[in-house]
Scaffold this motif. Structure first.
Motif, PDB file in Angstrom:
ATOM      1  N   VAL A  55      -6.484  37.542 103.962  1.00  0.00           N
ATOM      2  CA  VAL A  55      -6.293  38.368 105.150  1.00  0.00           C
ATOM      3  C   VAL A  55      -5.740  39.723 104.720  1.00  0.00           C
ATOM      4  CG1 VAL A  55      -5.118  38.574 107.375  1.00  0.00           C
ATOM      5  CG2 VAL A  55      -5.889  36.331 106.572  1.00  0.00           C
ATOM      6  N   PHE A  56      -6.405  40.793 105.124  1.00  0.00           N
ATOM      7  CA  PHE A  56      -5.933  42.140 104.808  1.00  0.00           C
ATOM      8  C   PHE A  56      -4.608  42.390 105.518  1.00  0.00           C
ATOM      9  CE2 PHE A  56     -10.085  42.252 103.322  1.00  0.00           C
ATOM     10  CZ  PHE A  56     -10.441  43.469 102.756  1.00  0.00           C
ATOM     11  N   MET A  57      -3.675  43.034 104.805  1.00  0.00           N
ATOM     12  CA  MET A  57      -2.377  43.382 105.376  1.00  0.00           C
ATOM     13  C   MET A  57      -2.392  44.829 105.842  1.00  0.00           C
ATOM     14  SD  MET A  57      -0.826  40.530 105.030  1.00  0.00           S
ATOM     15  CE  MET A  57       0.827  41.024 105.467  1.00  0.00           C
ATOM     16  N   GLU A  58      -1.764  45.083 106.980  1.00  0.00           N
ATOM     17  CA  GLU A  58      -1.743  46.443 107.518  1.00  0.00           C
ATOM     18  C   GLU A  58      -1.023  47.395 106.567  1.00  0.00           C
ATOM     19  OE1 GLU A  58      -0.605  47.133 111.500  1.00  0.00           O
ATOM     20  OE2 GLU A  58      -1.604  45.350 112.294  1.00  0.00           O
TER      21      GLU A  58
ATOM     22  N   GLN B  37      -9.321  48.660 100.513  1.00  0.00           N
ATOM     23  CA  GLN B  37      -8.742  49.143 101.768  1.00  0.00           C
ATOM     24  C   GLN B  37      -9.829  49.500 102.770  1.00  0.00           C
ATOM     25  OE1 GLN B  37      -5.719  52.111 101.509  1.00  0.00           O
ATOM     26  NE2 GLN B  37      -5.959  52.769 103.635  1.00  0.00           N
ATOM     27  N   ILE B  38      -9.560  49.183 104.028  1.00  0.00           N
ATOM     28  CA  ILE B  38     -10.460  49.518 105.138  1.00  0.00           C
ATOM     29  C   ILE B  38      -9.697  50.357 106.150  1.00  0.00           C
ATOM     30  CG2 ILE B  38     -11.947  48.633 106.970  1.00  0.00           C
ATOM     31  CD1 ILE B  38     -12.336  46.109 105.373  1.00  0.00           C
ATOM     32  N   ASP B  39     -10.230  51.538 106.469  1.00  0.00           N
ATOM     33  CA  ASP B  39      -9.670  52.403 107.512  1.00  0.00           C
ATOM     34  C   ASP B  39     -10.680  52.480 108.646  1.00  0.00           C
ATOM     35  OD1 ASP B  39      -7.190  53.635 106.151  1.00  0.00           O
ATOM     36  OD2 ASP B  39      -8.779  53.950 104.679  1.00  0.00           O
TER      37      ASP B  39
ATOM     38  N   GLY C 141      -5.350  46.557 103.796  1.00  0.00           N
ATOM     39  CA  GLY C 141      -5.846  46.426 102.437  1.00  0.00           C
ATOM     40  C   GLY C 141      -5.385  45.132 101.805  1.00  0.00           C
ATOM     41  N   CYS C 142      -5.974  44.813 100.663  1.00  0.00           N
ATOM     42  CA  CYS C 142      -5.579  43.632  99.901  1.00  0.00           C
ATOM     43  C   CYS C 142      -5.727  43.944  98.418  1.00  0.00           C
ATOM     44  CB  CYS C 142      -6.403  42.406 100.288  1.00  0.00           C
ATOM     45  SG  CYS C 142      -8.147  42.501  99.833  1.00  0.00           S
TER      46      CYS C 142
END
Length: 477
Positions: free
Chosen positions: A256-259, A195-197, A215-216
């Motif tokens: 692709v990271f999902m919100e 996860q990226i914040d 995140g993914c």
């Protein structure tokens, strides 16, 4: 030291790669411009979806063995550097300042979320000096002030300029099977959430403004294990009949990271440990319970300074209520209940909490708010011996002040330890524990005898000094 170099042009997506859709949708017809300034443009409906402000792309292929409507799954090799492209729409972003991003690897499995801190502590003990997540600084581009806090093995943070190309290279050093029983090895490893914040730093001492979270789902294998697993999945799907293949997603070369909802920020201390909740990951980037792991804490409040009250005080402030929610594994609802005081939370009915938190966590929160203290299995009242003369038993057992001693294990070792603390004696020097029976005989207090004691009995503790071996006998009269 941070190394800078030009990023190869082919690593960055074209508009067609970034915004999915037919190629024809990328070519726009010329807009009818007004001849005069007072003339207004006609409203033109747009067929294209709105462009996201941020997008993070992990350069690793997704698994083809994931069914439709499920979250994508990506396999990674342990210790290998993987690129994450940090993309920002300049029209929607603030180009005047740097942004801060925090990257975490957390548990996706709900069972592990409740024991996340214990799992991380166990991993730290078995792998001293290692980290779960690291930034490969020499390969990264546009990454400024990268930090890896020693107290948070699974978290890294950095600053980046949204107007410039930013390419982050990450390494995951733990493997999925390190958190499963030995009998469940190989492909049965637990999934993690990456996860990226992203935040916009604030002026003065205000907390940073949250901008975006995504995140993914990943699984980490030993070196080259991810490649073998990906090949096995492809062969498995190719053997399926055509009508069965339609049940699975089409694999993509990038992830692709999902919100998802943001990770709860710690509110106590400069760098509190992660939680179990830790530890605590969202499923499909939605609340799990921890309902989500896009949130392990993970985050737990450091209780080493003192044990918090179990019950929520009706007079608790908003901050104290938030701390209570963290401590009782309700971190995922802190944002939703951000303005609630203790009184506000206690006024909510069972149905109110179910509507807010869902059935499972709503009932759990309701029961926690109204939980009664757990009754101990046996309660005894013990007083010190009034007379200090050796071998003299007090005539009046009611003399002196009595202290409550509560037992849960109903064992002689437990009672001996609590009596040693009460009498200020070294526990390792108490050799025997007796109970004075009929006719003044001394009965050795075994586990079975303690289990048959009457609840709320009272005794006077007599300390007898012995020479060989040097120590004490305790007699309960």
């Amino acid at each position: 030291m941070l190394f800078w170099h030009n990023q190869p042009e082919h690593l960055w997506p074209s508009p067609g790669e970034l915004y999915l859709g037919p190629p024809s949708s990328l070519l726009r017809e010329p807009l009818p411009l007004p001849y005069l300034k007072q003339e207004e443009l006609p409203s033109i409906p747009s067929a294209e979806p709105p462009c996201p402000a941020f997008q993070y792309v992990l350069c690793a292929a997704t698994s083809p063995a994931v069914k439709q409507q499920e979250e994508t799954l990506t396999y990674l090799n342990q210790g290998q550097s993987y690129e994450v492209r940090m993309l920002c729409n300049p029209k929607l972003g603030d180009a005047t300042r740097l942004l801060k991003s925090v990257v975490r690897v957390v548990f996706h499995d709900r069972r592990l979320q409740y024991t996340e801190q214990q799992q991380l502590d166990g991993w730290r003990w078995s792998r001293p000096g290692d980290r779960i997540l690291d930034i490969d600084v020499p390969l990264s581009v546009g990454v400024m002030e990268p930090q890896a806090l020693p107290s948070q093995l699974n978290t890294v943070e950095f600053y980046w300029d949204p107007t410039k190309r930013t390419s982050l290279f990450l390494q995951v050093h733990c493997i999925s099977t390190e958190f499963t029983p030995r009998k469940k090895g190989g492909e049965k490893g637990v999934p993690f959430r990456l996860q990226i914040d992203t935040f916009k730093p604030s002026d003065k001492e205000l907390p940073p403004e949250h901008l975006h979270s995504a995140g993914c789902l990943i699984k980490v294998f030993k070196p080259k294990g991810a490649d073998r697993k990906l090949k096995t999945d492809r062969e498995k799907i190719e053997k399926q009949p055509l009508h069965e293949r339609d049940k699975y997603q089409t694999a993509c070369e990038s992830t692709v990271f999902m919100e998802c909802t943001p990770w709860p920020e710690p509110s106590l201390g400069p760098h509190p440990p992660l939680s179990p909740l830790a530890l605590t990951s969202p499923h499909s980037c939605k609340l799990l319970s921890p309902e989500r792991l896009c949130t392990s804490p993970p985050f737990t409040v450091d209780t080493s300074r003192g044990s918090p009250a179990r019950d929520l005080n009706p007079g608790a402030s908003i901050l104290e209520t938030q701390q209570w929610l963290h401590l009782h594994r309700f971190s995922n609802y802190c944002r939703m209940l951000a303005n609630f005081t203790g009184t506000d939370l206690l006024k909510l009915t069972r149905q109110d909490l179910i509507q807010i938190c869902g059935a499972a966590d709503g009932i759990r929160l309701f029961n926690t708010l109204r939980a009664r203290p757990i009754r101990h299995r046996l309660t005894l009242y013990v007083a010190r011996e009034v007379s200090r003369q050796e071998n003299e038993v007090p005539k009046n057992p009611d003399s002196g002040f009595y202290q409550e001693i509560s037992l849960d294990e109903l064992s002689a070792v437990e009672l001996m330890g609590k009596l040693a603390e009460f009498l200020a004696l070294p526990a390792n020097q108490i050799h025997r524990l007796f109970h004075q029976g009929p006719g003044g005989i001394l009965i050795l207090l075994s586990d079975q005898v303690i289990q048959n004691l009457k609840d709320e009995s009272y005794f006077v503790a007599v300390v007898k000094k012995v020479q060989n071996p040097d120590g004490y006998y305790l007699v309960l009269t």
